[in-house]
Motif scaffolding. Structure first.
Motif, PDB file in Angstrom:
ATOM      1  N   ARG A  61      -0.029   5.863 -12.254  1.00  0.00           N
ATOM      2  CA  ARG A  61      -0.269   4.782 -11.418  1.00  0.00           C
ATOM      3  C   ARG A  61       0.131   5.285  -9.854  1.00  0.00           C
ATOM      4  N   THR A  62       1.375   5.768  -9.848  1.00  0.00           N
ATOM      5  CA  THR A  62       1.834   6.325  -8.674  1.00  0.00           C
ATOM      6  C   THR A  62       0.914   7.429  -7.963  1.00  0.00           C
ATOM      7  N   ALA A  63       0.294   8.256  -8.624  1.00  0.00           N
ATOM      8  CA  ALA A  63      -0.802   8.823  -8.127  1.00  0.00           C
ATOM      9  C   ALA A  63      -1.872   8.287  -7.481  1.00  0.00           C
ATOM     10  N   LEU A  64      -2.342   7.400  -8.287  1.00  0.00           N
ATOM     11  CA  LEU A  64      -3.620   6.695  -8.127  1.00  0.00           C
ATOM     12  C   LEU A  64      -3.361   5.846  -6.675  1.00  0.00           C
ATOM     13  N   ALA A  65      -1.939   5.230  -6.672  1.00  0.00           N
ATOM     14  CA  ALA A  65      -1.869   4.461  -5.384  1.00  0.00           C
ATOM     15  C   ALA A  65      -1.615   5.017  -4.394  1.00  0.00           C
ATOM     16  N   LEU A  66      -1.489   6.646  -4.463  1.00  0.00           N
ATOM     17  CA  LEU A  66      -1.497   7.293  -3.263  1.00  0.00           C
ATOM     18  C   LEU A  66      -3.016   8.213  -2.988  1.00  0.00           C
ATOM     19  N   ASP A  67      -3.652   7.612  -3.801  1.00  0.00           N
ATOM     20  CA  ASP A  67      -5.378   8.051  -3.583  1.00  0.00           C
ATOM     21  C   ASP A  67      -5.584   9.316  -4.121  1.00  0.00           C
ATOM     22  N   ALA A  68      -4.695   9.824  -5.045  1.00  0.00           N
ATOM     23  CA  ALA A  68      -5.075  11.326  -5.588  1.00  0.00           C
ATOM     24  C   ALA A  68      -5.928  10.876  -7.007  1.00  0.00           C
ATOM     25  N   GLU A  69      -6.367  12.031  -7.387  1.00  0.00           N
ATOM     26  CA  GLU A  69      -7.384  12.051  -8.730  1.00  0.00           C
ATOM     27  C   GLU A  69      -6.267  12.401  -9.843  1.00  0.00           C
ATOM     28  N   VAL A  70      -6.283  11.857 -10.924  1.00  0.00           N
ATOM     29  CA  VAL A  70      -5.161  11.995 -12.024  1.00  0.00           C
ATOM     30  C   VAL A  70      -6.048  12.392 -13.335  1.00  0.00           C
ATOM     31  N   TYR A  71      -5.512  13.382 -13.965  1.00  0.00           N
ATOM     32  CA  TYR A  71      -5.957  13.664 -15.263  1.00  0.00           C
ATOM     33  C   TYR A  71      -4.703  13.704 -16.255  1.00  0.00           C
ATOM     34  N   MET A  72      -5.215  13.274 -17.513  1.00  0.00           N
ATOM     35  CA  MET A  72      -4.340  13.500 -18.534  1.00  0.00           C
ATOM     36  C   MET A  72      -4.563  14.403 -19.539  1.00  0.00           C
ATOM     37  N   VAL A  73      -3.456  15.409 -19.845  1.00  0.00           N
ATOM     38  CA  VAL A  73      -3.784  16.494 -20.672  1.00  0.00           C
ATOM     39  C   VAL A  73      -3.322  16.239 -22.199  1.00  0.00           C
ATOM     40  N   THR A  74      -4.160  16.122 -23.191  1.00  0.00           N
ATOM     41  CA  THR A  74      -3.650  15.775 -24.730  1.00  0.00           C
ATOM     42  C   THR A  74      -3.422  16.985 -25.372  1.00  0.00           C
ATOM     43  N   GLU A  75      -2.437  16.833 -26.497  1.00  0.00           N
ATOM     44  CA  GLU A  75      -1.901  17.824 -27.036  1.00  0.00           C
ATOM     45  C   GLU A  75      -1.229  18.607 -26.161  1.00  0.00           C
ATOM     46  N   GLY A  76      -0.267  18.505 -25.302  1.00  0.00           N
ATOM     47  CA  GLY A  76       0.303  19.378 -24.628  1.00  0.00           C
ATOM     48  C   GLY A  76      -0.349  20.491 -23.940  1.00  0.00           C
ATOM     49  N   TYR A  77       0.481  21.824 -23.807  1.00  0.00           N
ATOM     50  CA  TYR A  77      -0.323  22.782 -23.323  1.00  0.00           C
ATOM     51  C   TYR A  77      -1.377  23.473 -24.007  1.00  0.00           C
ATOM     52  N   GLN A  78      -1.378  22.873 -25.267  1.00  0.00           N
ATOM     53  CA  GLN A  78      -2.734  23.338 -26.011  1.00  0.00           C
ATOM     54  C   GLN A  78      -4.118  22.691 -25.499  1.00  0.00           C
ATOM     55  N   GLY A  79      -3.679  21.618 -24.846  1.00  0.00           N
ATOM     56  CA  GLY A  79      -4.989  20.833 -24.464  1.00  0.00           C
ATOM     57  C   GLY A  79      -5.300  21.538 -23.087  1.00  0.00           C
ATOM     58  N   ILE A  80      -4.665  22.319 -22.150  1.00  0.00           N
ATOM     59  CA  ILE A  80      -5.160  23.054 -21.111  1.00  0.00           C
ATOM     60  C   ILE A  80      -5.576  24.151 -21.473  1.00  0.00           C
ATOM     61  N   VAL A  81      -5.249  24.978 -22.520  1.00  0.00           N
ATOM     62  CA  VAL A  81      -5.575  26.282 -23.319  1.00  0.00           C
ATOM     63  C   VAL A  81      -6.931  25.955 -23.879  1.00  0.00           C
ATOM     64  N   ASP A  82      -7.233  24.873 -24.582  1.00  0.00           N
ATOM     65  CA  ASP A  82      -8.555  24.545 -25.182  1.00  0.00           C
ATOM     66  C   ASP A  82      -9.651  23.915 -24.220  1.00  0.00           C
ATOM     67  N   GLY A  83      -9.073  23.140 -23.150  1.00  0.00           N
ATOM     68  CA  GLY A  83      -9.922  22.633 -22.041  1.00  0.00           C
ATOM     69  C   GLY A  83     -10.914  21.559 -22.728  1.00  0.00           C
ATOM     70  N   GLY A  84     -11.820  21.529 -22.106  1.00  0.00           N
ATOM     71  CA  GLY A  84     -13.018  20.453 -22.744  1.00  0.00           C
ATOM     72  C   GLY A  84     -12.336  18.917 -22.557  1.00  0.00           C
ATOM     73  N   ASP A  85     -12.666  18.353 -23.790  1.00  0.00           N
ATOM     74  CA  ASP A  85     -12.038  16.744 -23.704  1.00  0.00           C
ATOM     75  C   ASP A  85     -10.476  16.794 -23.707  1.00  0.00           C
ATOM     76  N   GLY A  86      -9.895  17.895 -23.755  1.00  0.00           N
ATOM     77  CA  GLY A  86      -8.358  18.008 -23.655  1.00  0.00           C
ATOM     78  C   GLY A  86      -7.861  17.501 -22.262  1.00  0.00           C
ATOM     79  N   ILE A  87      -8.636  17.643 -21.219  1.00  0.00           N
ATOM     80  CA  ILE A  87      -8.377  17.375 -19.873  1.00  0.00           C
ATOM     81  C   ILE A  87      -9.348  16.303 -19.597  1.00  0.00           C
ATOM     82  N   CYS A  88      -8.764  15.129 -19.281  1.00  0.00           N
ATOM     83  CA  CYS A  88      -9.694  13.959 -18.924  1.00  0.00           C
ATOM     84  C   CYS A  88      -9.002  13.273 -17.828  1.00  0.00           C
ATOM     85  N   ARG A  89     -10.142  12.849 -16.897  1.00  0.00           N
ATOM     86  CA  ARG A  89      -9.532  12.045 -15.824  1.00  0.00           C
ATOM     87  C   ARG A  89      -9.217  10.534 -16.262  1.00  0.00           C
ATOM     88  N   VAL A  90      -8.416   9.970 -15.814  1.00  0.00           N
ATOM     89  CA  VAL A  90      -7.971   8.588 -16.007  1.00  0.00           C
ATOM     90  C   VAL A  90      -7.803   7.885 -15.043  1.00  0.00           C
TER      91      VAL A  90
END
Length: 741
Positions: free
Chosen positions: A31-60
């Protein structure tokens, strides 16, 4: 909040062991990042999420992190990724982030997770070069995201990061442990039984030590102080002494990673065997395990994690290429930044110091508070005396002002530490009126047994102030009872009353004795201390009530207006709003105008028309004498135009009820230890200094009575400068959704 970071992309992940409060931090980052007009992504399952990519990195978006403050664990999952430990896995992670246009990363986790972030950042340029060479990234992509920036936030129930006073999840875990200890104590007393309880803390004794103080355990074994060759004898002697003194139950607390001085591990079952062999005790073992990680986060782990997440977003978005990675942490009662690599390095020095037997280094790395609690627990669990010595100097202990949970813990500590330091502690029943009427009695070691976990005040408390006609009678009682010092534990009336007595020293020689004030007030409005005994308990009661109130609206479109205590101090309203997820907080410090209410009505209509289902407003009870809780509720209802309905709740005295939280028990013990030490020294020296003992920026501070009200607003009964008002931008960032484009 100004939109300064348009076009910047930020990702957040949680890694390692889960900790209550991670969701609050994730929510604040997003919410802080959105209030500052940035784009925010959440990574699921920790570092494994950025290793696997795909749906593991999703804009919120804003609503994706709604209604998660009260949830334990982490909604985006956590994972101890083996793939990320390999360079090939980190190369895939870099590619996936760059393909999403992300070069700013916030990691919430333990020291291993933060070390992974630092290593990832160091390798980032080389990883991108390899990806360009292999054709997985273009030169333009690599140049556009040439450096990885970000921040770390410590999420660990062990509270083991050196440099941080508290980490996300530690307070909630302590709640789980102390609740269990309170429950075990009652069943143990029924059967005159001993329990050996194992808690988490592989290399850190924070949970075990704090729980031992808050739960009044008989003995504790922690990694930082490996027990010497005589530990079995000492433990058995203290358990025997407690039973001989009439105690029906015994509890020994063991941190999971404790070893003896020779490096041999000591388990709960080892202790059980010792007690059976040496004392013939049929001790029972309870291993709390992962229940310490579970459950809803405490109020502290909600508001502090929110503050940490907010600061982490600012740090990551404001970072420039080449900046050192910071770890955002709570230190000295504030949120700040430490060099990540230095904090992790210092943290790893603790187990190294333990391994070589350097107890003082291990303890000093944990900070001053850790050392103080270790010392005070030792004083109360292995005292040189448990009986009042003959002709011991007498000091009086009294409560005054409104009731505050934790008063009993403070009185308990005063009695036992006082006896241990050679004093005769006299309890005053009923505050200043009791002092004037001579309602005093000596309190022995056993008299205060069982006081710590109980709410209320066994000595009683009154709001009555001593007046001119009372001074002579009070002076006579002090002389007749040979009172050599006074410890007053209470709220504003205690402070004002003791200040009156101090001012009358010239007319009444009996008042020329040392006096010490200790803050106890749920309002948290006292001079010379940033936090008062009872405030944390009241805040947890408020948050529990808010959780239930919000749940009741799950099938409706509803606005709640909730009134909390605090008089002219908005601490409970502000912190309750942060911890409870309020959209609006009304404070007496800011005032409430008709223009404010008109804007709020417009906001309610607009947001409910856009699909909002719940709106929570918190009102400090004295926010405005005319715009009452009832008035605001009726106004909102009248202007709703059928979009929502309105309910009001006045929480009332439930905020003063309940058993004290671990934080309030520990705070009471810590402050009273300093107060008793000062009284004992001054009684021995024959001086008559008077002071207030409080906590300011995490450190115990003594304020002379002559300067008690120097920085205090007597009309509003609150400090002129209140540290928590600096959290207003944090509240606004996480509660005011930016206008949708």
């Amino acid at each position: 909040m100004a939109a300064d970071f348009a076009g910047r992309r930020l990702a957040v992940l949680t890694s390692g062991g889960d900790a209550q409060g991670m969701n609050a931090a994730v929510r604040a980052v997003v919410r802080t990042a959105l209030a500052l007009d940035a784009e925010v992504y959440m990574v699921t399952e920790g570092y494994q999420g950025i290793v696997d990519g795909g749906d593991g990195i999703c804009r919120v978006g804003w609503d994706d992190v709604g209604s998660i403050l009260h949830r334990g664990g982490t909604i985006i999952g956590t994972f101890r990724s083996r793939d990320f430990r390999e360079r090939q896995g980190r190369r895939r992670a870099a590619r996936n982030l760059v393909e999403h246009g992300i070069d700013r990363l916030i990691v919430i986790g333990g020291d291993g997770s933060l070390s992974g972030l630092d290593a990832f950042r160091e390798e980032w340029p080389d990883l991108l070069a390899e990806l360009v060479e292999s054709g997985d990234l273009s030169k333009e992509q690599a140049q556009e995201h040439s450096m990885l920036m970000g921040a770390g936030v410590v999420g660990s129930i062990d509270n083991d990061l050196v440099g941080a006073d508290t980490t996300i999840g530690a307070d909630s875990a302590l709640h789980r442990i102390v609740d269990a200890l309170d429950d075990l104590s009652s069943t143990a007393a029924s059967h005159q039984r001993t329990f050996v309880v194992e808690v988490m803390g592989r290399h850190c004794g924070y949970l075990a030590l704090n729980a031992a103080v808050a739960g009044v355990c008989d003995y504790v074994l922690i990694p930082e102080t490996p027990p010497g060759p005589q530990w079995v004898d000492r433990m058995c002697a203290e358990l025997t002494r407690g039973r001989n003194a009439g105690r029906r139950e015994s509890i020994v607390l063991v941190a999971e990673g404790v070893h003896d001085a020779q490096g041999e591990p000591i388990t709960a079952h080892d202790v059980q065997g010792v007690l059976k062999e040496r004392l013939g005790e049929d001790a029972r073992v309870t291993i709390l395990g992962h229940v310490q990680r579970g459950g809803s986060p405490s109020a502290f782990d909600r508001w502090m994690s929110t503050w940490l997440g907010h600061e982490a977003a600012l740090a990551a978005l404001g970072a420039e290429p080449g900046d050192q990675l910071p770890v955002v942490c709570e230190r000295n009662g504030r949120v700040g930044r430490l060099p990540l690599v230095d904090a992790v390095r210092a943290t790893r020095e603790v187990p190294e110091a333990i391994e070589v037997g350097d107890v003082e280094k291990a303890t000093s790395l944990r900070g001053d508070t850790f050392g103080e609690l270790r010392d005070v627990f030792r004083d109360m669990s292995e005292p040189p005396r448990v009986d009042v010595v003959e002709a011991a100097p007498r000091i009086a202990v009294l409560h005054a002002g409104g009731l505050a949970p934790g008063m009993n813990a403070a009185a308990f500590a005063a009695v036992r530490l006082g006896i241990e330091r050679g004093l005769d502690v006299v309890g005053v029943t009923g505050g200043f009126p009791g002092l004037a009427s001579g309602a005093l009695r000596s309190l022995g070691w056993a008299d205060v047994e069982g006081w710590v976990p109980v709410g209320g005040a066994e000595l009683g408390t009154r709001r009555d102030l001593p007046h001119t006609q009372d001074y002579f009678q009070i002076a006579r009682v002090l002389e007749d009872q040979d009172i050599r010092g006074i410890l007053a534990i209470g709220g504003f009336n205690a402070y004002q009353g003791m200040h009156h007595l101090w001012q009358e020293r010239e007319r009444y020689p009996a008042f020329r004795i040392p006096m010490v004030l200790v803050p106890a007030s749920i309002d948290n409005n006292l001079p010379a201390s940033e936090i008062s005994i009872g405030a944390d308990t009241a805040l947890n009661e408020i948050v529990d009530a808010l959780d239930r109130i919000k749940q009741s609206a799950s099938a409706a479109q509803r606005c709640f207006v909730v009134e909390v205590m605090g008089r002219h101090c908005g601490y409970l309203a502000m912190m309750g709003g942060l911890a409870g997820g309020a959209e609006r907080v009304y404070l007496q410090e800011e005032g409430v105008t008709l223009e404010d209410l008109s804007r709020d009505v417009a906001r309610l209509r607009s947001s409910f028309a856009d699909g909002r289902r719940l709106f929570l407003a918190i009102r400090n009870e004295e926010a405005n004498r005319f715009y009452t809780t009832d008035f605001i509720s009726r106004l909102f209802a009248e202007e709703s135009r059928g979009l929502y309905d309105v309910r009001q709740n006045v929480l009332g005295h439930i905020q003063q009820g309940g058993n004290p939280t671990p934080a309030d028990r520990a705070l009471a013990t810590r402050l009273v230890m300093h107060a008793i030490d000062d009284l004992a020294q001054r009684v021995e020296a024959g001086t008559s200094d008077a002071e207030a003992v409080g906590l300011v920026q995490g450190h115990v501070r003594r304020t002379p009575m002559a300067h008690l009200f120097d920085d205090f607003d007597l009309e509003c009964r609150r400090p002129r400068a209140q540290w928590w008002m600096t959290l207003k931008p944090v509240l606004e960032a996480v509660s005011n959704e930016p206008e949708r484009q």
